[in-house]
Design an enzyme around this catalytic site. Structure first.
Site, PDB file in Angstrom:
ATOM      1  N   GLY A 138       0.043  -8.854  -4.129  1.00 24.70           N
ATOM      2  CA  GLY A 138      -1.254  -9.398  -3.756  1.00 24.70           C
ATOM      3  C   GLY A 138      -2.341  -9.004  -4.735  1.00 24.70           C
ATOM      4  O   GLY A 138      -3.516  -9.308  -4.543  1.00 24.70           O
ATOM      5  N   THR A 139      -1.927  -8.330  -5.822  1.00 31.46           N
ATOM      6  CA  THR A 139      -2.890  -7.810  -6.779  1.00 31.46           C
ATOM      7  C   THR A 139      -3.249  -8.820  -7.858  1.00 31.46           C
ATOM      8  O   THR A 139      -4.255  -8.656  -8.535  1.00 31.46           O
ATOM      9  CB  THR A 139      -2.290  -6.578  -7.471  1.00 31.46           C
TER      10      THR A 139
ATOM     11  N   GLY B 286      -5.579   0.238  -8.669  1.00 25.51           N
ATOM     12  CA  GLY B 286      -5.213  -0.163  -7.314  1.00 25.51           C
ATOM     13  C   GLY B 286      -5.568   0.846  -6.237  1.00 25.51           C
ATOM     14  O   GLY B 286      -5.705   0.495  -5.071  1.00 25.51           O
ATOM     15  N   GLU B 287      -5.701   2.107  -6.599  1.00 22.32           N
ATOM     16  CA  GLU B 287      -5.846   3.129  -5.565  1.00 22.32           C
ATOM     17  C   GLU B 287      -7.166   3.875  -5.602  1.00 22.32           C
ATOM     18  O   GLU B 287      -7.599   4.438  -4.588  1.00 22.32           O
ATOM     19  CB  GLU B 287      -4.658   4.104  -5.649  1.00 22.32           C
TER      20      GLU B 287
ATOM     21  N   THR C 154      -9.712 -10.066 -10.381  1.00 20.89           N
ATOM     22  CA  THR C 154      -8.703  -9.395  -9.560  1.00 20.89           C
ATOM     23  C   THR C 154      -8.957  -7.885  -9.495  1.00 20.89           C
ATOM     24  O   THR C 154      -8.651  -7.241  -8.497  1.00 20.89           O
ATOM     25  CB  THR C 154      -7.291  -9.695 -10.094  1.00 20.89           C
TER      26      THR C 154
ATOM     27  N   PHE D  40       0.821  -1.223   0.000  1.00 23.68           N
ATOM     28  CA  PHE D  40       0.000   0.000   0.000  1.00 23.68           C
ATOM     29  C   PHE D  40       0.846   1.260   0.000  1.00 23.68           C
ATOM     30  O   PHE D  40       0.384   2.319   0.403  1.00 23.68           O
ATOM     31  CB  PHE D  40      -0.974  -0.009   1.185  1.00 23.68           C
TER      32      PHE D  40
ATOM     33  N   LEU E  12      -8.847  -5.544 -17.221  1.00 25.07           N
ATOM     34  CA  LEU E  12      -8.128  -6.656 -17.848  1.00 25.07           C
ATOM     35  C   LEU E  12      -8.398  -7.995 -17.181  1.00 25.07           C
ATOM     36  O   LEU E  12      -8.185  -9.047 -17.789  1.00 25.07           O
ATOM     37  CB  LEU E  12      -6.621  -6.360 -17.860  1.00 25.07           C
TER      38      LEU E  12
ATOM     39  N   GLN F  89      -9.451  -5.551  -6.150  1.00 22.35           N
ATOM     40  CA  GLN F  89      -8.684  -4.338  -5.824  1.00 22.35           C
ATOM     41  C   GLN F  89      -9.598  -3.157  -5.533  1.00 22.35           C
ATOM     42  O   GLN F  89      -9.350  -2.378  -4.611  1.00 22.35           O
ATOM     43  CB  GLN F  89      -7.750  -3.979  -6.977  1.00 22.35           C
TER      44      GLN F  89
HETATM   45 MO1  MOS Z   1       0.945   3.115  -3.765  1.00 15.90          MO
HETATM   46  S1  MOS Z   1       0.824   4.498  -2.199  1.00 15.90           S
HETATM   47  O1  MOS Z   1       1.350   4.153  -5.031  1.00 15.90           O
HETATM   48  O2  MOS Z   1       2.210   2.108  -3.398  1.00 15.90           O
END
Ligand code: MOS
Length: 698
Positions: A461-462, A660-661, A590, A234, A586, A594
């Site tokens: 883990g992604t 992811g974010e 997964t 993270f 994609l 995320q």
């Molecule tokens: Mo994330 S805070 O860009 O690893």
């Protein structure tokens, strides 16, 4: 031949999933051997000052203790590329928790006992650890993180604000936040014939190798860093951390392999935190809700040893049309641990304030908050003037609203009751930039018809391995199972760090390029393949050096329903729904995971997570999971992630944006707005714990 449109986007199961759930996947701390020494750090117990004496005799007398390293006897490092890595080099204590000794022993237990027998004496010089809005040390940095200017002004935001018929002027407070990945930071280092191998829990082993080479004064090709399986990061593992330097230094010094895993209680001081922010937002609008002025001012902290500025005003440069805008960061260097990356740095914190203020404006105007956002959609990126490569925020808002059942909402606050519960709903927008970094990859065709891709990706883990197999398979016209993917070692072709939601785009572009070149090579080839097959390597240096003429961002909308217990002040989340526009998805399995993970983290930010600085001790009060509360499964009954099919030709060969974010961005605002709708109470400090809500409940 498989159809690429079927392979890309398919819910392919994570390839290392079985290894992880059966316990056969090995993490950095598990690469030990019988001759291994175990390390335990001695953290400084004063907030700032100097070590005047450090006595190790009692520690060395503990059975099993082998060596104690302190600044008196530790090997000298070259100047590291990050000041947090300059450990055991001098008597300085820049903050509480800074490592002042490392005990090495035959067992973890002996190391820990030895650490408690190290006696350190200090002089202290007085400390300054509390961030305030009028701290005399505040200054505007030239750049906030990500290279964004510390201050940006368009037009005259203050004048336009004063002239606006409807004004919101609100200040929001976020405490510090901590990353607590399930796997704490750990390194196991061994030297063999002059070659250093470090198993490290990291988001990018190439970066760790390069940092170790600099700090140890070694050639890069004498170091291999392996990050095969990583239990979350993270951002806290996005840059090298002191345990890797300490383990490598200790292994060299003792001639033995050394394992060093951080106890969770030490992480808050050593692995970075999301810095607290005080955020003043001023919005000026006409009576139809059309913004004429957006001002977002951030006050935040960094440490004495490095400047790290949470870029929380940056999303206000992207989100809404307004002829006048002022976005400013001010930072003060305090005697605190160095802040660092935490999931959606900047966006997660800044969008809490901006999206809460938009809700306040909607309430002030009596306009639906979805509609208010639609009325302020820009034609181009407000600050840069660049066209968006794609911007489907409006679609996220309207389609999310339809799925959530937003449209028959009664906007009156505190109007829905269910026994002791007050119910409410809230919405907020989300955004995250499209980032991409240079990467290399190789693709190999074997005589048996199988393929192999090599790329120093880190799978934190992604499901990186899985999606890269899909990308390669889609180009090669084969099944993903027919593509082996080697990741997680700095000996593989160099790839970028797993951060900034850029991994799949960056590594995937290199894999796509290598696989495309391999297809060409195979077409030219006649006869059977040689025994070691055909291999091609590709590098995206040329592509990533070109700046896109487009403003490229993912967007999303978060909808939340909460129930607030009017007797206890407890907030329960009933539903969370995220609707995203993030290019082509994609791997639907997964990706959903995320998005949901980010939303759960946003839920923690809204309701349970918050770190306070003890002004006397200069330490984070909440430094373990008993006091720093992260959501559990029971906190999240119904959480949904959906996306729209977004076709954006200005991204990369896969057409993907990062995912992811963005899930964490805006979630906390949606929840805060829902709590306001449920109760009528507008709280502007997170987390929304019962003690904060109780005074406002009937
Ligand atoms: Mo994330 S805070 O860009 O690893």
């Amino acid at each position: 031949m498989s159809d690429s449109t079927r392979v890309l986007g398919a819910p392919v199961v994570r390839r290392e999933g079985r290894d992880k759930v059966t316990g056969t996947a090995r993490y950095a701390a598990e690469h030990t051997s019988a001759d291994c020494l175990y390390g335990w750090i001695v953290p400084a117990t004063v907030p700032t000052g100097r070590v005047t004496a450090i006595r190790t005799a009692d520690a060395l007398a503990v059975p099993g203790v082998h060596t104690v390293l302190t600044h008196d006897n530790a090997p000298r490092l070259k100047e590291p590329d990050d000041p947090i890595l300059a450990v055991l080099q001098d008597d300085r204590v820049p903050h509480r928790g800074w490592p002042v000794a490392l005990v090495l022993a035959e067992s973890l237990e002996a190391a820990r006992a030895g650490a408690s027998a190290v006696h350190a004496e200090y002089t202290t010089t007085g400390h300054d650890v509390v961030l305030t809005g009028d701290h005399p040390g505040l200054y505007i940095p030239e750049e906030a993180n990500g290279g964004h200017p510390g201050l940006r002004e368009r037009g005259d935001a203050m004048r336009a604000f004063e002239a606006a018929p409807v004004r919101i002027d609100a200040t929001y407070t976020l405490h510090g936040l901590h990353n607590h990945p399930m796997e704490p930071h750990a390194s196991t280092a061994r030297w063999s014939d002059g070659h250093l191998t470090v198993h490290d829990s990291s988001q990018g082993s190439t970066a760790v190798r390069n940092s170790l080479a600099t700090a140890l004064g070694l050639d890069r090709n004498r170091i291999t860093v392996v990050s095969e399986h990583v239990g979350g990061g993270f951002g806290s593992k996005g840059t090298p951390r002191p345990q890797s330097v300490l383990a490598a230094m200790a292994a060299r010094h003792t001639g033995r392999p050394v394992q060093l895993a951080l106890p969770r209680r030490y992480m808050a001081a050593i692995v970075g935190h999301r810095a607290p922010t005080l955020q003043r937002v001023r919005l000026g609008a006409d009576r139809d809700g059309v913004l004429s002025s957006v001002s977002h001012e951030i006050v935040t902290q960094t440490s004495r040893i490095k400047e790290f500025v949470e870029q929380a005003a940056v999303p206000a440069r992207v989100m809404y049309a307004s002829p006048h805008s002022r976005t400013e960061h001010r930072v003060a260097a305090l005697d605190v641990p160095s802040p660092s990356w935490m999931r959606a740095p900047g966006e997660a914190s800044g969008m809490y304030a901006l999206e809460s203020a938009m809700d306040e404006l909607a309430c002030a105007l009596g306009i639906d908050p979805v509609e208010l956002r639609l009325r302020n959609e820009p034609q181009a990126e407000p600050d840069s003037g660049r066209p968006f490569s794609s911007r489907n925020l409006a679609a996220c808002l309207t389609q999310g609203a339809a799925r959530f059942g937003w449209n028959d909402r009664d906007p009156r606050p505190a109007a829905r009751e269910e026994g002791p519960w007050l119910l409410g709903t809230g919405v907020a927008s989300a955004t995250y930039p499209v980032l991409v970094s240079r990467s290399a990859a190789s693709a190999q065709a074997a005589p048996d018809g199988s393929y192999r891709v090599r790329v120093n990706t880190t799978d934190i883990g992604t499901g990186a391995r899985t999606v890269l197999a899909q990308i390669a398979a889609s180009v090669l016209g084969t099944d993903p199972e027919n593509v082996q993917v080697d990741v997680g070692s700095s000996d593989l072709p160099t790839a970028s760090v797993a951060g900034g939601s850029s991994g799949t785009a960056s590594w995937g572009s290199a894999v796509h390029k290598a696989a495309t070149a391999l297809v060409r090579r195979l077409a030219e080839h006649t006869g059977p393949l040689p025994p070691d097959g055909l291999t091609v390597t590709a590098d995206t240096g040329d592509e990533t050096a070109q700046e896109s003429p487009y403003a490229r961002h993912a967007f999303g909308a978060h909808f939340a329903e909460v129930a607030v217990d009017s007797l206890t002040g407890e907030v329960r989340v009933r539903r969370l729904l995220g609707m995203y526009a993030a290019g082509r998805i994609l791997n639907s399995r997964t990706a959903r995971s995320q998005f949901i993970g980010g939303m759960v983290m946003g839920l923690g930010m809204a309701l349970t997570e918050g770190s306070t600085m003890d002004p006397a001790f200069g330490d984070f009060t909440e430094s373990d999971l008993a006091s720093y509360h992260v959501p559990s499964c029971a906190d999240v009954p119904d959480i949904q992630a959906h996306w729209i099919d977004e076709d954006d030709p200005h991204l990369n060969p896969m057409g993907s944006k990062g995912i992811g974010e963005i899930g964490i961005v805006g979630t906390a605002a949606a929840l805060g707005n829902a709590v306001r709708h449920a109760t009528g109470a507008r709280l502007r400090t997170l987390p929304l714990t019962p003690d904060k809500l109780l005074p406002y409940l009937p």
